[in-house]
Design an enzyme around this catalytic site. Structure first.
Site, PDB file in Angstrom:
ATOM      1  N   LYS A   1       0.290  -6.203   1.670  1.00  0.00           N
ATOM      2  CA  LYS A   1       1.565  -4.878   1.675  1.00  0.00           C
ATOM      3  C   LYS A   1       0.712  -4.844   3.566  1.00  0.00           C
ATOM      4  O   LYS A   1       0.775  -5.980   4.710  1.00  0.00           O
ATOM      5  CB  LYS A   1       0.095  -3.454   1.872  1.00  0.00           C
TER       6      LYS A   1
ATOM      7  N   TYR B   1       6.553   3.467  -6.533  1.00  0.00           N
ATOM      8  CA  TYR B   1       5.248   4.605  -6.623  1.00  0.00           C
ATOM      9  C   TYR B   1       5.667   5.732  -7.179  1.00  0.00           C
ATOM     10  O   TYR B   1       4.916   6.670  -6.951  1.00  0.00           O
ATOM     11  CB  TYR B   1       4.351   4.241  -5.504  1.00  0.00           C
TER      12      TYR B   1
ATOM     13  N   PHE C   1      -0.803  11.758  -0.838  1.00  0.00           N
ATOM     14  CA  PHE C   1      -0.257  11.060  -0.622  1.00  0.00           C
ATOM     15  C   PHE C   1       0.458   9.793  -0.580  1.00  0.00           C
ATOM     16  O   PHE C   1       1.171   9.022   0.200  1.00  0.00           O
ATOM     17  CB  PHE C   1      -1.380   9.964  -0.319  1.00  0.00           C
TER      18      PHE C   1
ATOM     19  N   ARG D   1      -7.770  -7.117 -10.422  1.00  0.00           N
ATOM     20  CA  ARG D   1      -8.547  -6.462 -10.651  1.00  0.00           C
ATOM     21  C   ARG D   1      -9.771  -6.511  -9.499  1.00  0.00           C
ATOM     22  O   ARG D   1     -10.213  -5.678  -8.727  1.00  0.00           O
ATOM     23  CB  ARG D   1      -8.170  -5.372 -10.617  1.00  0.00           C
TER      24      ARG D   1
ATOM     25  N   THR E   1      -9.896   0.737  -4.744  1.00  0.00           N
ATOM     26  CA  THR E   1      -9.132   1.138  -3.968  1.00  0.00           C
ATOM     27  C   THR E   1      -9.530   1.359  -2.372  1.00  0.00           C
ATOM     28  O   THR E   1      -8.694   0.771  -1.263  1.00  0.00           O
ATOM     29  CB  THR E   1      -8.319   2.120  -4.353  1.00  0.00           C
TER      30      THR E   1
ATOM     31  N   ARG F   1      -9.934  -6.509  -0.549  1.00  0.00           N
ATOM     32  CA  ARG F   1     -10.142  -5.171   0.490  1.00  0.00           C
ATOM     33  C   ARG F   1     -11.320  -5.176   1.406  1.00  0.00           C
ATOM     34  O   ARG F   1     -11.444  -4.734   2.433  1.00  0.00           O
ATOM     35  CB  ARG F   1     -10.142  -4.742  -0.770  1.00  0.00           C
TER      36      ARG F   1
ATOM     37  N   ASN G   1      -4.455  -0.780   2.664  1.00  0.00           N
ATOM     38  CA  ASN G   1      -5.501  -1.387   1.884  1.00  0.00           C
ATOM     39  C   ASN G   1      -4.884  -2.710   1.664  1.00  0.00           C
ATOM     40  O   ASN G   1      -5.928  -3.343   0.909  1.00  0.00           O
ATOM     41  CB  ASN G   1      -6.350  -0.876   0.287  1.00  0.00           C
TER      42      ASN G   1
ATOM     43  N   HIS H   1      -2.240  -4.815  -3.428  1.00  0.00           N
ATOM     44  CA  HIS H   1      -1.641  -4.618  -4.199  1.00  0.00           C
ATOM     45  C   HIS H   1      -1.486  -4.969  -5.887  1.00  0.00           C
ATOM     46  O   HIS H   1      -1.522  -6.303  -5.886  1.00  0.00           O
ATOM     47  CB  HIS H   1       0.013  -3.723  -4.649  1.00  0.00           C
TER      48      HIS H   1
ATOM     49  N   GLU I   1       6.177  -4.272 -12.799  1.00  0.00           N
ATOM     50  CA  GLU I   1       6.468  -4.893 -11.811  1.00  0.00           C
ATOM     51  C   GLU I   1       7.231  -5.375 -10.946  1.00  0.00           C
ATOM     52  O   GLU I   1       8.262  -6.177 -10.106  1.00  0.00           O
ATOM     53  CB  GLU I   1       5.334  -3.790 -10.810  1.00  0.00           C
TER      54      GLU I   1
HETATM   55  P1  IDP Z   1      -4.731   1.009  -6.457  1.00  0.00           P
HETATM   56  O1  IDP Z   1      -4.054   0.574  -5.466  1.00  0.00           O
HETATM   57  O2  IDP Z   1      -6.018  -0.032  -6.923  1.00  0.00           O
HETATM   58  O3  IDP Z   1      -4.258   0.779  -8.451  1.00  0.00           O
HETATM   59  P2  IDP Z   1      -3.887   3.502  -7.122  1.00  0.00           P
HETATM   60  O4  IDP Z   1      -5.289   5.169  -7.018  1.00  0.00           O
HETATM   61  O5  IDP Z   1      -2.665   3.123  -7.839  1.00  0.00           O
HETATM   62  O6  IDP Z   1      -4.885   2.846  -6.419  1.00  0.00           O
HETATM   63  O7  IDP Z   1      -3.284   4.081  -5.895  1.00  0.00           O
HETATM   64  C1  IDP Z   1      -2.244   3.671  -5.019  1.00  0.00           C
HETATM   65  C2  IDP Z   1      -1.845   3.376  -3.593  1.00  0.00           C
HETATM   66  O8  IDP Z   1      -2.124   4.845  -3.000  1.00  0.00           O
HETATM   67  C3  IDP Z   1      -3.348   2.385  -3.305  1.00  0.00           C
HETATM   68  O9  IDP Z   1      -3.184   1.299  -3.165  1.00  0.00           O
HETATM   69  C4  IDP Z   1      -3.247   3.290  -1.910  1.00  0.00           C
HETATM   70  O10 IDP Z   1      -2.175   2.333  -1.083  1.00  0.00           O
HETATM   71  C5  IDP Z   1      -2.682   4.560  -1.529  1.00  0.00           C
HETATM   72  N1  IDP Z   1      -3.892   5.896  -2.093  1.00  0.00           N
HETATM   73  C6  IDP Z   1      -4.820   5.622  -2.996  1.00  0.00           C
HETATM   74  N2  IDP Z   1      -5.539   6.584  -2.849  1.00  0.00           N
HETATM   75  C7  IDP Z   1      -4.907   6.989  -1.382  1.00  0.00           C
HETATM   76  C8  IDP Z   1      -5.540   8.583  -0.436  1.00  0.00           C
HETATM   77  O11 IDP Z   1      -6.443   9.137  -0.851  1.00  0.00           O
HETATM   78  N3  IDP Z   1      -4.830   8.348   0.778  1.00  0.00           N
HETATM   79  C9  IDP Z   1      -3.978   8.037   0.974  1.00  0.00           C
HETATM   80  N4  IDP Z   1      -3.445   6.907   0.063  1.00  0.00           N
HETATM   81  C10 IDP Z   1      -4.013   6.640  -0.820  1.00  0.00           C
HETATM   82 MG    MG Z   2      -3.144   1.062  -9.315  1.00  0.00          MG
END
Ligand code: IDP
Ligand code: MG
Length: 140
Positions: free
Chosen positions: A11, A51, A59, A87, A93, A104, A114, A117, A128
């Site tokens: 990212k 997304y 968010f 993963r 996350t 991460r 973070n 992806h 994807e």
């Molecule tokens: P993941 O990337 O671990 O699968 P997801 O819940 O699918 O997590 O969320 C997608 C992306 O959205 C995260 O990787 C992060 O960049 C962002 N994100 C998730 N939760 C939050 C939040 O609470 N605040 C801001 N950004 C968030």
């Molecule tokens: Mg996800």
């Protein structure tokens, strides 16, 4: 049977912090082979579409703005049990909850920024990967 491919992005925060090399090293050390890869800056339209499942989350627009704030590295990776193993390699996350030694834990700035992806299912890995790469951009 679980599939052998997943999709990843380094990212904008990972690229900005000069961690492309460090992250790719961890990915290859963990046994993944790169089948396709490119550096690109996502358009707002592309980030929104990618997304889309998070469109109702508070968010969402912050996420779209962040994901278009600079270049990303997109890649298709191959390994047995690719989705689950990747993963595990990237960690939770929120980097404060990520296992020590995960990508991460080492390189993410925050839950939003973070570093990487990773697809969450074989079905999404295929969707994807196809979103970012044509067949001719994927090596056999
Ligand atoms: P993941 O990337 O671990 O699968 P997801 O819940 O699918 O997590 O969320 C997608 C992306 O959205 C995260 O990787 C992060 O960049 C962002 N994100 C998730 N939760 C939050 C939040 O609470 N605040 C801001 N950004 C968030
Ligand atoms: Mg996800």
């Amino acid at each position: 049977m679980s599939g052998n491919r997943t999709f990843t992005m380094i990212k904008p925060d990972g690229v900005e912090a000069n961690n492309i090399g460090n992250i790719l090293q961890m990915i290859s050390d963990a046994g993944f082979t790169i089948k396709a890869m490119k550096l690109k800056t996502l358009t707002t339209e592309q980030a929104k579409k990618f997304y889309e499942v998070h469109a109702e989350r508070p968010f969402y627009m912050e996420l779209v703005e962040y994901m278009t704030s600079g270049p990303i590295v997109a890649a298709i990776l191959e390994k047995d049990n690719a989705v689950a193993d990747f993963r595990t390699l990237i960690g939770a996350t929120d980097p404060s909850e990520a296992e020590a030694g995960t990508i991460r834990a080492k390189y993410a700035e925050s839950k939003a920024k973070n570093a990487v992806h990773g697809s969450d299912s074989d079905e999404n890995a295929a969707i994807e990967g196809a979103f970012h790469f044509s067949d001719e951009e994927i090596v056999g």
